[in-house]
Scaffold this motif. Structure first.
Motif, PDB file in Angstrom:
ATOM      1  N   ALA A  81      -8.302  25.843  32.474  1.00 22.64           N
ATOM      2  CA  ALA A  81      -8.306  25.747  31.008  1.00 22.64           C
ATOM      3  C   ALA A  81      -8.496  24.345  30.449  1.00 22.64           C
ATOM      4  CB  ALA A  81      -7.019  26.376  30.445  1.00 22.64           C
ATOM      5  N   HIS A  82      -8.995  23.416  31.240  1.00 22.26           N
ATOM      6  CA  HIS A  82      -9.334  22.106  30.662  1.00 22.26           C
ATOM      7  C   HIS A  82     -10.548  22.247  29.743  1.00 22.26           C
ATOM      8  CE1 HIS A  82      -7.135  19.447  33.827  1.00 22.26           C
ATOM      9  NE2 HIS A  82      -6.438  19.541  32.719  1.00 22.26           N
ATOM     10  N   GLU A  83     -10.550  21.432  28.682  1.00 25.42           N
ATOM     11  CA  GLU A  83     -11.621  21.526  27.683  1.00 25.42           C
ATOM     12  C   GLU A  83     -13.013  21.363  28.285  1.00 25.42           C
ATOM     13  OE1 GLU A  83     -11.615  22.260  24.339  1.00 25.42           O
ATOM     14  OE2 GLU A  83      -9.547  22.857  24.726  1.00 25.42           O
ATOM     15  N   ASP A  84     -13.132  20.556  29.313  1.00 28.17           N
ATOM     16  CA  ASP A  84     -14.465  20.345  29.893  1.00 28.17           C
ATOM     17  C   ASP A  84     -14.913  21.520  30.761  1.00 28.17           C
ATOM     18  OD1 ASP A  84     -12.509  19.545  31.740  1.00 28.17           O
ATOM     19  OD2 ASP A  84     -13.882  18.177  32.772  1.00 28.17           O
ATOM     20  N   HIS A  85     -14.073  22.574  30.805  1.00 26.71           N
ATOM     21  CA  HIS A  85     -14.440  23.788  31.546  1.00 26.71           C
ATOM     22  C   HIS A  85     -14.413  25.038  30.668  1.00 26.71           C
ATOM     23  CE1 HIS A  85     -14.405  21.903  35.614  1.00 26.71           C
ATOM     24  NE2 HIS A  85     -13.689  21.020  34.938  1.00 26.71           N
ATOM     25  N   ILE A  86     -13.627  24.972  29.598  1.00 24.63           N
ATOM     26  CA  ILE A  86     -13.432  26.178  28.776  1.00 24.63           C
ATOM     27  C   ILE A  86     -13.808  25.945  27.312  1.00 24.63           C
ATOM     28  CG2 ILE A  86     -11.045  25.715  28.034  1.00 24.63           C
ATOM     29  CD1 ILE A  86     -10.334  28.584  28.654  1.00 24.63           C
ATOM     30  N   GLY A  87     -13.994  24.676  26.912  1.00 23.41           N
ATOM     31  CA  GLY A  87     -14.040  24.315  25.497  1.00 23.41           C
ATOM     32  C   GLY A  87     -15.183  24.910  24.694  1.00 23.41           C
ATOM     33  N   ALA A  88     -16.279  25.330  25.361  1.00 18.05           N
ATOM     34  CA  ALA A  88     -17.435  25.828  24.609  1.00 18.05           C
ATOM     35  C   ALA A  88     -17.406  27.340  24.414  1.00 18.05           C
ATOM     36  CB  ALA A  88     -18.731  25.413  25.310  1.00 18.05           C
ATOM     37  N   ILE A  89     -16.417  28.001  24.997  1.00 20.39           N
ATOM     38  CA  ILE A  89     -16.449  29.477  25.004  1.00 20.39           C
ATOM     39  C   ILE A  89     -16.405  30.054  23.586  1.00 20.39           C
ATOM     40  CG2 ILE A  89     -13.936  29.864  25.318  1.00 20.39           C
ATOM     41  CD1 ILE A  89     -16.281  31.618  27.592  1.00 20.39           C
ATOM     42  N   GLY A  90     -15.600  29.438  22.716  1.00 20.07           N
ATOM     43  CA  GLY A  90     -15.496  29.930  21.340  1.00 20.07           C
ATOM     44  C   GLY A  90     -16.696  29.565  20.478  1.00 20.07           C
ATOM     45  N   HIS A  91     -17.513  28.636  20.960  1.00 25.25           N
ATOM     46  CA  HIS A  91     -18.715  28.240  20.211  1.00 25.25           C
ATOM     47  C   HIS A  91     -19.940  29.039  20.664  1.00 25.25           C
ATOM     48  CE1 HIS A  91     -16.654  24.784  18.409  1.00 25.25           C
ATOM     49  NE2 HIS A  91     -16.114  24.589  19.593  1.00 25.25           N
ATOM     50  N   PHE A  92     -19.948  29.452  21.922  1.00 29.00           N
ATOM     51  CA  PHE A  92     -21.172  30.000  22.521  1.00 29.00           C
ATOM     52  C   PHE A  92     -21.103  31.478  22.837  1.00 29.00           C
ATOM     53  CE2 PHE A  92     -22.782  25.774  24.502  1.00 29.00           C
ATOM     54  CZ  PHE A  92     -23.421  25.465  23.315  1.00 29.00           C
ATOM     55  N   TRP A  93     -19.906  32.057  22.800  1.00 24.79           N
ATOM     56  CA  TRP A  93     -19.815  33.405  23.338  1.00 24.79           C
ATOM     57  C   TRP A  93     -20.776  34.360  22.642  1.00 24.79           C
ATOM     58  CZ3 TRP A  93     -18.550  38.468  22.137  1.00 24.79           C
ATOM     59  CH2 TRP A  93     -18.468  39.315  23.267  1.00 24.79           C
ATOM     60  N   GLY A  94     -20.935  34.166  21.333  1.00 26.94           N
ATOM     61  CA  GLY A  94     -21.817  35.048  20.569  1.00 26.94           C
ATOM     62  C   GLY A  94     -23.256  35.012  21.064  1.00 26.94           C
ATOM     63  N   ARG A  95     -23.681  33.911  21.631  1.00 30.62           N
ATOM     64  CA  ARG A  95     -25.063  33.789  22.099  1.00 30.62           C
ATOM     65  C   ARG A  95     -25.231  34.303  23.519  1.00 30.62           C
ATOM     66  NH1 ARG A  95     -26.355  27.640  20.968  1.00 30.62           N
ATOM     67  NH2 ARG A  95     -28.239  28.176  22.133  1.00 30.62           N
ATOM     68  N   LEU A  96     -24.116  34.583  24.205  1.00 35.81           N
ATOM     69  CA  LEU A  96     -24.215  35.038  25.599  1.00 35.81           C
ATOM     70  C   LEU A  96     -23.698  36.459  25.775  1.00 35.81           C
ATOM     71  CD1 LEU A  96     -23.054  31.760  27.363  1.00 35.81           C
ATOM     72  CD2 LEU A  96     -25.391  32.506  26.841  1.00 35.81           C
ATOM     73  N   GLY A  97     -22.539  36.722  25.163  1.00 33.73           N
ATOM     74  CA  GLY A  97     -22.046  38.084  25.068  1.00 33.73           C
ATOM     75  C   GLY A  97     -21.570  38.757  26.340  1.00 33.73           C
ATOM     76  N   ALA A  98     -21.383  38.032  27.408  1.00 34.97           N
ATOM     77  CA  ALA A  98     -20.944  38.662  28.664  1.00 34.97           C
ATOM     78  C   ALA A  98     -19.424  38.649  28.777  1.00 34.97           C
ATOM     79  CB  ALA A  98     -21.571  37.907  29.834  1.00 34.97           C
ATOM     80  N   PRO A  99     -18.863  39.526  29.613  1.00 35.94           N
ATOM     81  CA  PRO A  99     -17.411  39.493  29.805  1.00 35.94           C
ATOM     82  C   PRO A  99     -16.965  38.152  30.405  1.00 35.94           C
ATOM     83  CG  PRO A  99     -18.454  41.014  31.369  1.00 35.94           C
ATOM     84  CD  PRO A  99     -19.496  40.604  30.384  1.00 35.94           C
TER      85      PRO A  99
END
Lengths: 559, 559
Positions: A81-99
Motif C-alpha cells: 500500500a505504498h503510494e508509489d505502488h497503489i497511488g494511481a488506482i483511484g485516478h486510473f481505475w475508470g480507464r482500465l476497469g479490471a478487478p
C-alpha cells in the motif's frame, strides 16, 4: 493454467518504476503476439518537484498503451500500500476497469482510494496469502508475504504456461520485523524448487554494501533516547511504517510518555492498522487538546512530515505551532527516517527552524534510529540464491541501480537484462529479448486535470519562472493603423534596469517607435506584428536587465 | 595598535555565512559606539535554486549597512579564493571602496574578479603569511596558513585594543595536504600563548564524528582505480581543489594515461596555480582535439561539474559529447567529490545518463576517493584546545551547526554564543552580548540587475510557475462601454478542463457576460474592473481546471 501453444509468447512491460524509484506499474502478458491476455502489477504515483514539475500535484504513469487494450486486462495486482505502488488506482481505475487484487490491509487502503476516485470499491478483492492463487486468464497469481516498511507487503508468484515468475515487490530480509510476517526462507525454497523462469527484483539498495538490519534492532536505542530526553519528544517517520510507529510509541510509553498522533496520514494509518487487526498492543493515544495539558517530559508526539513536506505536521510545528502544540528549548525532534534524495532542502529547512527554537534535532546520521525497508546488496544475493531464477530482471530502481543489479546477477551466474520503462521484453525463450519499444511517459495531475508531461504546459511555467513574463497589448484601428501606444505589463521582472527609467516605459517607447515606422504589410499581419514586437521586447529587456523574458503579445483590431 | 579607550567597544557582525553555508561576509569593528572603524572578512556569494530563487544568477549578501558606513572601512580581508568567500568582490567593490588584502594565490583570483567587475586591480594587495601584519585602523591583521580544499587558505589573527581574535576561515587539520602548507600546531600554540579573546570558527563538519582524513590518503586508491579501469577514465572535482586535481592527474599518469582538462574553470584554475607557482610537477596536458586520437585506456579527462551543474563539462558529456569527446560502454566516471545537500537531483541525473551509456559511475559512497576540506568534530576540539579562546563564536554553518558547535565548546569549558547574520555582538567585556540586530538579507544578481530577495520579483515568478498565468485584455470605448469581447491568453495552463471546451472560450464568455451586466460605476473604474475580472477569471479556472492562476488584466480605454 492454459496449455502452452507454440505461437504464444510471454511478455513483460514496465510502464513505470524501471529507470526511476517511484511510480511503479508493470504489465505481464501471455498469448498470441498482439493479443496477449494481460495483468497489471502495481499502479503507483511519484511526486513533483520545483525543478522539473512546478505546480503539479501528482505524477502518474502514462497508461495509454494499457487503456487501448483494456479488454485484455485480467486483473490488477497490488503488492503493497505504498503510494508509489497503489497511488494511481483511484485516478486510473475508470480507464482500465479490471478487478483489483490485494492482501487484506492493502485492499483496505485500495478500497478507500477507489471511493475517493468515485469508483465502486467492490472491484477490490482481498486475497489470502500463498498458497491461495488468483486465476487471471492464463495467469495464476499468489501473494507471498515479505517483510518491508509497511504491513503485508507481498512478492507475487505468477504462474504462466511458459513457466513460473516471481515479482519481488519491495522487500527486505527481516526475520524480526516487529509487525507482520518475518522473511520465510523455507517458503521461498519450496516455491522455487521446481524452477523459476524469471525473478523481477527490487533494486533500491543494490549500492548498499552491508547486510540490512532488522526493525527489531531499533527499540533499545529509541527507548534510551526517549528516557534521556528531558523535554517533549517529537518523532517522525512514514505513517505507513506501522512497525516503526509502534516501536516509537512503545518506547514513549516505556519512558513514561503519553502518545499523541499528529497529521492526517498518521492518524488514519494507525486507525487502518488497528481496524484491520494488523496492529495490536498500541498504547492508547491522547488528543492534541489533552496533550497540551501534559507535562513536556511526559509527552511524545508522532508526526507526519519526515521528508520536510511543507504542509505536514512537522513543518507546521517548525513554523510555530500546530493544534496548539509548540516546541521549545530542551525538546527533542527525532527523524526516525531517511531523507529521500531530492528532499534534502526541505528537511534541512525544518531542522534549522527547530534549532532556532532550541530543539535538539536527531537524525539518522549514526544509523541508530532507522533501518531501511529494502534489501541491501548481500540480501539481494541471498534472494537470488533462494529463487535461482533462469533470468533476473531488476526493477524499482534508477538506471544505475538496474545496471548494477544485472552486474550482480551475472557475478552470481544468472542471466540478466536491464529493462526500462517502455521496453517490452519477450520472455518465452531461454534468453530474454526486447520485443518492442512502447511509448511511455508521465501524466501530471495538475489541479483537477490530467496533462501530459510533454504537453508544453509545465515547460511554459518553468520558462516564466526562469525568465519572467512581459505582456504587450496594442490596438489597431479600422484603417490598420496603431491606435495610441502599445501597453506593457511585466511580471517577475525588475522595474528598472541599466538606464534607471521604468522598464515598461522604455519598452513602450521602443515598441511605439517601431510601430510608427512599420509598413502596412506588417500592420495588417498579426503573426508578423507579433513576431516583431516579441523580438523588440526581448532585445530591450536584454539591454536593460540582461534577461530575455517570455513575451505574450495581444493585438486587438477594431473592425 | 591604538590604545584602548574606556568607551570604545569591539564588535562582530556577520552579514552572511552565519546561519547558512555560503555567502560569507563578516564585519569587525572597534571604536566609540556608532563610529567604530571597520574591517570586512570575506565577501562571498551563494547559489540559487529552482525552489526559492528561479531564474536568479547569483546570490550576494545585502551590504546596505556596510555601504552606509563605507568611510569607516579600513580594509577587506579575503581568507581564501572559494566563491563563497571571494565571489562578491567584483560585484560590490565599487560600493565599499576599501583596499583588499589576501595571500598571493587568493589575491591573484581577486584581481581577476576586480577586472571582470570593471574595477582597478590595484586595490588588491598581496600579503605574506604571518608574522606579516596589515595595519588597518585599530586592527592588525595577519594571515596564518591553514589546510583546506584550496591552496593558501588562511586563518586570520586580528589584534585589537581589546585583545586578540582568531578568525579560522575554512580549515581542516591536515598534516600532509599534497599541495600547500600542512597544519602547524606549534605555530598556533605560539599565536595563542598570550591569550585569545575570541575564536570565530568554521562549523561545517561539527556533526561528523570521526577525525578528518588527509588529502594524502587518496592517491593509492585513486591510482589503483585508474589502473584497473579498461576504458577512458573521467574524473570530476571542484577545479579549485588543486591538490585533488594534482592527485588525479598524477594517478592518471601512473596508469599510463594522458591528461586532458575540460571546462573553463578547470583549465583556468590549473593555469592560475601554475602561474603563481602554487602547483608544480603537474603532467603536461593534451588538448581535447589531441585527446580524440588517444586510445581510451590511455586517457584521463579531468572535468568540471561535480555538483551536476547543467552547463559544466560533466553534464555536457552526460548529454552526449563535449568538444568531440564522448563516453562509451566500459568507461569509468569518478566523482572525487561530495554532493552538496540540495544538489542531489542534478548529480543523480547525470549518473543515470552515464549509466545508460554503459559507463561505470563511481561516487564517494565508500569514502575512498574523497576527503572533506573542513575540520570534523574531533579536529574542531583540537583547534579549540590549541587556541584556548575565552569565547567561541561558531560561523560557516546553518543554525543547527552553530548551535551544536556552541554546545561542543561549552562541553570543553569555553564560553560560546550563537550569532547569526545581522546579530551584532559586543565583545568588549568578558561575556559576549548582543548589541543590536541589523537588517540583513540577500541580494539577487538577476541578469544584469541587482534586486532584493524580498522585492516580490522572484515571488511572482514562483507564483507563475506554480499557478500559471492568464492575461485578460479588454477595450472600453469613449462612452465607457466595453468594445467587443474580452480576450484571454493563457500560459502554463491546460487548454481544456472539466467541460472539454477551450478554457479561453469559457473565460471569454463568462467575462463577457459579466461586462454586459456591469454597472457604469464599475466600467468607469479601472481598479474595480480589474479586481472583478481577476476574481471571475480565478473562479472559472478553479471550476474548470482546479487551479487559481495568476491573472494580469489590461484595460485599454479609447479616448
Amino acid at each position: 493454467m492454459s496449455p502452452k501453444k507454440k505461437t504464444d509468447r510471454l511478455i513483460y512491460l514496465p510502464l513505470g518504476g524501471a529507470g526511476e524509484i517511484g511510480m511503479n506499474a508493470y504489465v505481464y502478458g501471455y498469448g498470441a503476439p498482439g493479443s496477449e491476455r494481460l495483468i497489471v502489477v502495481d499502479l503507483g504515483v511519484t511526486f513533483p518537484d520545483m525543478d522539473s514539475s512546478p505546480g503539479v500535484d501528482l505524477i502518474l504513469p502514462d497508461i495509454a498503451w494499457l487503456e487501448a487494450r483494456r479488454d485484455r486486462i485480467e486483473g490488477i495486482f497490488i503488492t503493497h500500500a505504498h503510494e508509489d505502488h497503489i497511488g494511481a488506482i483511484g485516478h486510473f481505475w475508470g480507464r482500465l476497469g479490471a478487478p483489483v487484487y490485494a492482501r487484506m490491509f492493502t485492499a483496505h487502503i485500495a478500497r478507500r482510494k477507489m471511493t475517493e476516485g468515485g469508483f465502486a470499491d467492490e472491484a477490490v478483492h482481498t486475497v489470502a496469502p500463498w498458497p491461495e492463487v488468483v486465476k487471471a486468464g492464463p495467469f495464476g497469481v499468489g501473494f507471498v508475504p515479505l517483510s518491508h516498511s509497511i504491513p503485508e507487503s507481498a512478492g507475487l508468484v505468477i504462474d504462466t504456461p511458459a513457466g513460473r515468475l516471481v515479482h519481488s515487490g519491495d522487500f527486505k530480509i527481516d526475520h524480526t520485523p516487529v509487525v507482520g510476517e518475518p522473511f520465510d526462507e523455507k517458503l521461498w525454497e519450496s516455491i522455487a524448487k521446481d524452477g523459476v523462469k524469471v525473478l523481477m527484483c527490487d533494486s533500491t539498495n543494490v549500492f548498499s554494501p552491508n547486510p540490512g538490519r532488522s526493525e527489531a534492532d531499533l527499540p533499545e536505542a529509541i527507548t534510551a533516547l526517549m528516557k534521556q530526553s528531558s523535554g517533549m519528544v517529537v518523532a517522525t517517520t512514514f505513517a505507513s511504517n506501522i512497525a516503526r510507529v509502534k516501536t516509537l510509541a512503545l518506547a514513549g510509553r516505556a519512558a513514561g510518555r503519553s502518545v499523541c498522533l499528529l497529521g492526517r496520514a498518521m492518524r488514519r494509518m494507525i486507525e487502518d492498522a488497528l481496524e484491520t487487526g494488523i496492529l495490536s498492543d498500541f498504547p492508547t493515544v491522547v488528543t492534541p487538546e489533552d496533550a497540551r495539558d501534559i507535562n513536556r517530559e511526559n509527552l511524545l508526539l508522532l508526526v507526519t512530515g519526515s521528508q520536510g513536506e511543507r504542509r505536514a505536521a512537522s513543518a507546521q510545528l517548525a513554523n510555530g505551532s500546530y493544534l496548539g502544540l509548540k516546541l521549545a528549548e530542551g525538546d527533542t525532534f527525532l527523524f526516525s527516517s531517511k531523507t529521500i534524495p531530492g528532499n534534502e532542502r526541505g528537511v534541512i529547512r525544518i531542522m534549522n527552524q527547530f534549532s532556532e527554537m532550541g530543539v535538539d534535532v536527531i537524525d539518522d546520521m549514526g544509523g541508530k534510529y532507522h533501518v531501511s525497508g529494502h534489501a541491501n546488496r548481500p540480501d539481494l544475493v541471498r534472494l537470488h540464491q533462494l529463487i535461482q531464477p533462469k533470468i533476473l530482471i531488476p526493477m524499482h530502481g534508477e538506471h544505475r541501480h538496474l545496471r548494477e543489479h544485472v552486474k550482480l546477477a551475472k557475478e552470481q551466474g544468472f542471466e540478466g537484462i536491464v529493462a526500462v520503462n517502455g521496453m517490452m521484453i519477450d520472455l518465452t525463450d531461454a534468453r530474454p529479448r526486447v520485443a518492442e519499444y512502447i511509448e511511455t511517459g508521465r501524466t501530471y495531475l495538475d489541479g483537477s486535470v490530467q496533462i501530459g508531461a510533454l504537453d508544453g504546459i509545465v515547460r511554459d511555467r518553468i520558462r516564466m519562472a526562469l525568465n519572467g513574463h512581459v505582456v504587450v497589448t496594442m490596438i489597431i484601428d479600422e484603417h490598420d493603423e496603431p491606435l495610441g501606444d502599445p501597453w506593457c505589463e511585466i511580471m517577475g521582472l525588475p522595474e528598472t534596469g541599466r538606464s534607471k527609467a521604468a522598464l515598461v516605459d522604455i519598452l513602450e517607447a521602443d515598441l511605439g517607435q517601431f510601430l510608427m515606422r512599420a509598413d502596412d504589410k506588417t500592420l495588417r499581419d498579426d503573426d508578423r506584428l507579433e513576431k516583431e514586437l516579441k523580438k523588440i521586447t526581448r532585445q530591450v529587456c536584454q539591454n536593460e536587465i540582461g534577461k530575455k523574458p517570455e513575451v505574450t503579445v495581444v493585438v486587438s483590431r477594431l473592425s
